[in-house]
Design an enzyme around this catalytic site. Sequence first.
Site, PDB file in Angstrom:
ATOM      1  N   HIS A 134      -7.489  13.049 -11.803  1.00  0.00           N
ATOM      2  CA  HIS A 134      -6.506  14.027 -12.137  1.00  0.00           C
ATOM      3  C   HIS A 134      -6.670  14.646 -13.760  1.00  0.00           C
ATOM      4  CE1 HIS A 134      -3.802  12.105  -9.116  1.00  0.00           C
ATOM      5  NE2 HIS A 134      -4.577  12.913  -8.460  1.00  0.00           N
ATOM      6  N   CYS A 145     -11.682  30.447 -20.927  1.00  0.00           N
ATOM      7  CA  CYS A 145     -12.953  30.309 -21.122  1.00  0.00           C
ATOM      8  C   CYS A 145     -13.449  28.708 -21.194  1.00  0.00           C
ATOM      9  CB  CYS A 145     -13.252  30.868 -22.549  1.00  0.00           C
ATOM     10  SG  CYS A 145     -12.914  29.602 -23.814  1.00  0.00           S
TER      11      CYS A 145
END
Length: 287
Positions: A134, A145
């Site tokens: 996770h 980005c």
Amino acid sequence: MAQKFVPEAAELCENSLKKFISLIGTVDKLLVISGAGISTESGIPDYRSKDVGLYARIAHKPIYFQDYMRSNRCRQRYWSRNFLAWPRFGQAAPNINHYALSKWEASDRFQWLITQNVDGLHLKAGSKMVTELHGSALQVKCTTCDYIESRQTYQDRLDYANPGFKEEHVAPGELAPDGDIILPLGTEKGFQIPECPSCGGLMKTDVTFFGENVNMDKVNFCYEKVNECDGILSLGTSLAVLSGFRFIHHANMKKKPIFIVNIGPTRADHMATMKLDYKISDVLKEM
């Protein structure tokens, strides 16, 4: 303080423990899956344990990915809480369980560790053969980005952007396994969130939020590890969330032995070759 979050365990039975260890000893390649219960002895609560889990103590409502992305107020709420919780969460130290699993890497019988935790304590303990399914709350990532910086670096930027905020709110609430805390509504008003220094995009802790898909490259890699292993040891997780349970289910379909150590019921109890309702450290220190 750490023991505050460890649920009441069954009385240790030496015969059961010996049988459990003996059965695991027949597994040539052991895959380990860890959950929040492995970190309770570090002072970080789990979610679902009776009486001491986060959900048992407070009405915790996690922030969903879709809400985070579309609502600035939601992001303010998330980061104001995370900002105040970070000094405690970021300083959490590994416990005997994390160190034990790190040492297991020296054995040819240890195959890999899949952790559902985002606290980074396995890595702090020295584990290298680990997948953080996770993600990690110890770093922050741009949603546009993919620029990444450490959580501490972002903490410094949050502090600079919100002078006096931490002094005004000096009593953090209940800590969550993902580094969140509960604060009164309205606390977040006016909280400034620094943007990505590279492209100006939204920054987010590098963890999988509720409502967000787990990275499929990680998922496929973990499936490969399940296929390669000869058995699975599940530690400190109720397996209530599909992202971890699917690997147990996959192993069960392939008739691989499954061993569970967890205080309280799990979603995979009926699949287990053997299960112990003991404190994890009481088991690992004997293995």
